[in-house]
Design a protein around this motif. Structure first.
Motif, mmCIF file in Angstrom:
data_model
loop_
_atom_site.group_PDB
_atom_site.id
_atom_site.type_symbol
_atom_site.label_atom_id
_atom_site.label_comp_id
_atom_site.label_asym_id
_atom_site.label_seq_id
_atom_site.Cartn_x
_atom_site.Cartn_y
_atom_site.Cartn_z
ATOM 1 N N VAL A 68 0.951 -1.193 -0.020
ATOM 2 C CA VAL A 68 0.199 -0.108 -0.059
ATOM 3 C C VAL A 68 0.909 1.424 0.064
ATOM 4 N N LEU A 69 1.771 1.303 0.874
ATOM 5 C CA LEU A 69 2.650 2.499 0.929
ATOM 6 C C LEU A 69 3.493 2.746 0.108
ATOM 7 N N GLY A 70 4.133 1.425 -0.569
ATOM 8 C CA GLY A 70 5.042 1.368 -1.596
ATOM 9 C C GLY A 70 4.356 1.978 -2.736
ATOM 10 N N ALA A 71 3.277 1.625 -2.987
ATOM 11 C CA ALA A 71 2.450 2.149 -4.283
ATOM 12 C C ALA A 71 1.979 3.600 -4.214
ATOM 13 N N ILE A 72 1.777 4.181 -2.932
ATOM 14 C CA ILE A 72 1.609 5.563 -2.811
ATOM 15 C C ILE A 72 3.105 6.394 -3.031
ATOM 16 N N ALA A 73 4.100 5.819 -2.565
ATOM 17 C CA ALA A 73 5.367 6.407 -2.916
ATOM 18 C C ALA A 73 5.617 6.422 -4.366
ATOM 19 N N ARG A 74 5.306 5.445 -5.000
ATOM 20 C CA ARG A 74 5.742 5.326 -6.447
ATOM 21 C C ARG A 74 4.788 6.460 -7.051
ATOM 22 N N LEU A 91 10.133 3.887 -2.188
ATOM 23 C CA LEU A 91 9.718 3.537 -0.842
ATOM 24 C C LEU A 91 11.384 3.119 -0.220
ATOM 25 N N TRP A 92 12.027 2.356 -0.837
ATOM 26 C CA TRP A 92 13.231 1.637 -0.199
ATOM 27 C C TRP A 92 14.120 2.605 0.204
ATOM 28 N N LYS A 93 14.215 3.719 -0.699
ATOM 29 C CA LYS A 93 15.291 4.856 -0.431
ATOM 30 C C LYS A 93 14.896 5.816 0.781
ATOM 31 N N PHE A 94 13.461 5.788 0.845
ATOM 32 C CA PHE A 94 13.003 6.599 1.913
ATOM 33 C C PHE A 94 13.157 6.038 3.161
ATOM 34 N N ALA A 114 5.592 -3.339 16.147
ATOM 35 C CA ALA A 114 4.984 -3.411 14.870
ATOM 36 C C ALA A 114 3.967 -2.344 14.498
ATOM 37 N N ARG A 115 3.313 -2.106 15.309
ATOM 38 C CA ARG A 115 2.411 -0.955 15.287
ATOM 39 C C ARG A 115 2.763 0.475 15.090
ATOM 40 N N ALA A 116 3.880 0.735 16.075
ATOM 41 C CA ALA A 116 4.515 2.043 16.173
ATOM 42 C C ALA A 116 5.496 2.190 14.741
ATOM 43 N N ILE A 117 5.961 1.314 14.223
ATOM 44 C CA ILE A 117 7.123 1.379 13.201
ATOM 45 C C ILE A 117 5.820 1.701 12.120
ATOM 46 N N THR A 118 4.888 0.853 11.862
ATOM 47 C CA THR A 118 3.912 1.126 10.547
ATOM 48 C C THR A 118 3.369 2.703 10.632
ATOM 49 N N ASN A 119 3.021 2.972 11.868
ATOM 50 C CA ASN A 119 2.394 4.374 12.137
ATOM 51 C C ASN A 119 3.363 5.374 11.609
ATOM 52 N N THR A 120 4.850 5.063 12.326
ATOM 53 C CA THR A 120 5.975 6.177 11.726
ATOM 54 C C THR A 120 6.057 6.042 10.272
ATOM 55 N N ILE A 121 6.209 4.851 9.570
ATOM 56 C CA ILE A 121 6.296 5.026 8.177
ATOM 57 C C ILE A 121 5.260 5.492 7.499
ATOM 58 N N GLY A 122 3.823 5.244 7.890
ATOM 59 C CA GLY A 122 2.889 5.687 7.148
ATOM 60 C C GLY A 122 2.581 7.130 7.203
ATOM 61 N N ASN A 123 3.130 7.728 8.490
ATOM 62 C CA ASN A 123 2.871 9.039 8.659
ATOM 63 C C ASN A 123 3.985 9.972 7.755
ATOM 64 N N ALA A 124 5.060 9.432 7.675
ATOM 65 C CA ALA A 124 6.022 9.974 6.906
ATOM 66 C C ALA A 124 5.724 9.989 5.399
ATOM 67 N N VAL A 125 5.537 8.737 5.031
ATOM 68 C CA VAL A 125 4.957 8.833 3.431
ATOM 69 C C VAL A 125 3.942 9.522 3.222
ATOM 70 N N GLY A 126 2.858 9.601 3.993
ATOM 71 C CA GLY A 126 1.691 10.283 3.860
ATOM 72 C C GLY A 126 2.301 12.018 3.792
ATOM 73 N N THR A 127 3.177 12.092 4.373
ATOM 74 C CA THR A 127 3.200 13.814 4.533
ATOM 75 C C THR A 127 4.053 13.934 2.994
ATOM 76 N N MET A 128 5.020 13.058 2.599
ATOM 77 C CA MET A 128 5.654 13.391 1.328
ATOM 78 C C MET A 128 4.394 13.427 0.094
ATOM 79 N N ALA A 129 3.565 12.403 0.191
ATOM 80 C CA ALA A 129 2.382 12.114 -0.845
ATOM 81 C C ALA A 129 1.334 13.357 -0.744
ATOM 82 N N ILE A 130 1.265 13.866 0.408
ATOM 83 C CA ILE A 130 0.299 14.982 0.554
ATOM 84 C C ILE A 130 1.160 16.369 -0.032
ATOM 85 N N ALA A 131 2.197 16.493 0.397
ATOM 86 C CA ALA A 131 3.027 17.554 -0.061
ATOM 87 C C ALA A 131 3.171 17.470 -1.795
#
Length: 462
Positions: free
Chosen positions: A237-243, A249-252, A382-399
């Motif tokens: 999911v987040l990988g698709a959003i990053a693309r 995503l991997w570099k991020f 697992a929850r905290a790491i996924t929250n963190t990555i999701g929040n970071a990817v979301g910020t890049m995507a919204i920007a």
């Protein structure tokens, strides 16, 4: 090379985690006594959390020349949060039905000792959805800051930033003060991050020492399903959003490796918010977007916790032989779409939200949450790491969505054209900026104008 490798913060945190596991396993009582090390680190981060959020949000809004930008960013952020959290809830629901980790346990809820979850269920009964909405308005500003309440702080910061933006030149002294104040806060963050390995060691040693590997084995199927779902969510999911947003995503993830390993050790997505905000700005996201999206994402976009909610709820139903039709499960999904928005980035908040959800439905026995106590702490990573990555990817995507992402800058940073050691200048203050060569690349404002030169951080393009 050897010194440089072991000098990296993420390497130190990873080594500390491994040592913590060994200490907790070999010396359980001693490991359990190390809990204050992790707690102290979280308290240190929370000490600067409210000031950093306040200064970042206010400065971001005050520098916006049009309030239409604020509405545009805020509306699209809320849409993104709702869609992504729904994806997370649905993915958790699908995986738990396929794997069925609770099937065959045949637990009678009446035989469970619920004393250990009374704190969570009591808190859940006292918090309705209307109460949650009302808590967004602080009883006083001082009270909101004292309690580190995210949404009230964001609300006040938004109003204050809007007020400054309408004041024009008269607001300049306040903005200059907040700029200097913000830099000071990030210098403190840099100091705190130096003890992250010690915190990770203490937190992991406590977890393993108190709960042991036996609890992992007994509920290993649920844990395995949880980690698998989080991995699928991040890379699919987040990988698709990053693309779609134009970055790898991997570099991020490599760029945020220090933050990810710190979250792994501390089990709290809050522990890396200040430094992650700086890194996202450094990677080309405009300050207003970072200031608005990252703090609000803690509450409105808890992807990891959403996965946990549906998996835990259906697991309890499976373990207690509670029959659920497809309609029942869809109702669970619908209720969690609302209750999950009250989550925060601190360990244990997910348990309260889950208790509130089960209590409000009356279908799945709340007593079954006792089954989760042994492994909840292990799944919190697992929850905290996924929250963190999701929040970071979301910020890049919204920007990217609102035209506030400098793509050339992002590509240069993620491709390693800025040396990793230079990132310490984000937290080192004036001394580091004077020593480091100047760069000419710039972060951009949502309207395309230059917002802050990279030289502000003392970083050189390599």
């Amino acid at each position: 090379m050897f010194k440089r490798f072991f000098g990296a913060l993420y390497v130190q945190v990873l080594i500390a985690v491994l040592i913590g596991v060994l200490v907790g396993h070999l010396y359980p009582k001693f490991g359990a006594d190390l809990k204050p090390l992790g707690d102290a680190f979280i308290k240190l981060i929370k000490m600067v959390f409210a000031p950093v959020i306040f200064a970042t949000v206010v400065l971001g809004i005050a520098k916006m020349e049009s309030m239409k930008d604020l509405g545009r960013v805020g509306a699209r952020a809320l849409i993104y949060f709702e869609v992504l959290s729904t994806f997370a809830l649905a993915l958790g629901l699908i995986v738990v039905n396929v794997v069925q980790p609770g099937a065959g346990m045949n637990v009678d809820p009446k035989t469970l000792d619920t004393a250990s979850i009374s704190t969570y269920t009591h808190a859940a009964k006292n918090q309705s959805f209307i109460d949650f909405l009302l808590t967004i308005i602080p009883s006083s500003i001082i009270d909101a800051f004292a309690k580190n309440e995210i949404l009230p702080i964001i609300l006040f910061s938004l109003l204050f930033g809007i007020a400054l933006s309408h004041m024009g030149k008269r607001a300049a002294p306040v903005i200059d003060f907040l700029e200097a104040f913000s830099h000071g806060m990030f210098v403190i963050v840099g100091m705190i991050m130096r003890v992250a390995p010690v915190a990770a060691f203490g937190a992991i040693a406590f977890t393993v020492g108190k709960y042991g590997f036996g609890s992992i084995v007994s509920l290993g199927k649920l844990m395995g399903a949880m980690y698998l779902t989080c991995i699928l969510f991040v890379f699919l999911v987040l990988g698709a959003i990053a693309r779609m947003s134009g970055f790898s995503l991997w570099k991020f993830l490599k760029y945020l490796k220090e933050e990810i390993f710190t979250v792994l050790g501390t089990s709290s997505s809050e522990s890396v918010v200040p430094q992650m905000m700086k890194k996202l700005e450094f990677a080309g996201c405009s300050k207003p977007v970072v200031g608005l999206v990252v703090p609000s994402g803690l509450t409105f976009n808890p992807d990891g916790q959403c996965i946990y909610y549906t998996m835990a709820a259906i697991f309890i139903a499976q373990a207690t032989n509670t029959p659920l039709t497809l309609t029942d499960q869809l109702i669970v999904l619908g209720v969690l779409m609302l209750t999950s928005k009250g989550s925060a980035g601190v360990t244990g908040s997910g348990f309260i939200t889950l208790a509130a959800t089960l209590a409000s439905m009356g279908k799945i026995p709340v007593e079954g949450m006792v089954l989760l106590l042994g492994v909840d702490r292990f799944m919190s990573e697992a929850r905290a790491i996924t929250n963190t990555i999701g929040n970071a990817v979301g910020t890049m995507a919204i920007a990217r969505w609102v035209g506030a992402l400098d793509r050339d800058r992002a590509d240069a940073v993620l491709n390693g054209e800025y040396h990793a050691d230079d990132l310490k200048a984000l937290y080192e203050g004036e001394a580091a900026r004077e020593e480091a060569p100047r760069a000419t690349a710039a972060l951009i404002h949502a309207d395309g104008e230059q917002l802050a030169p990279a030289a502000q951080y003392g970083v050189q393009a390599r």
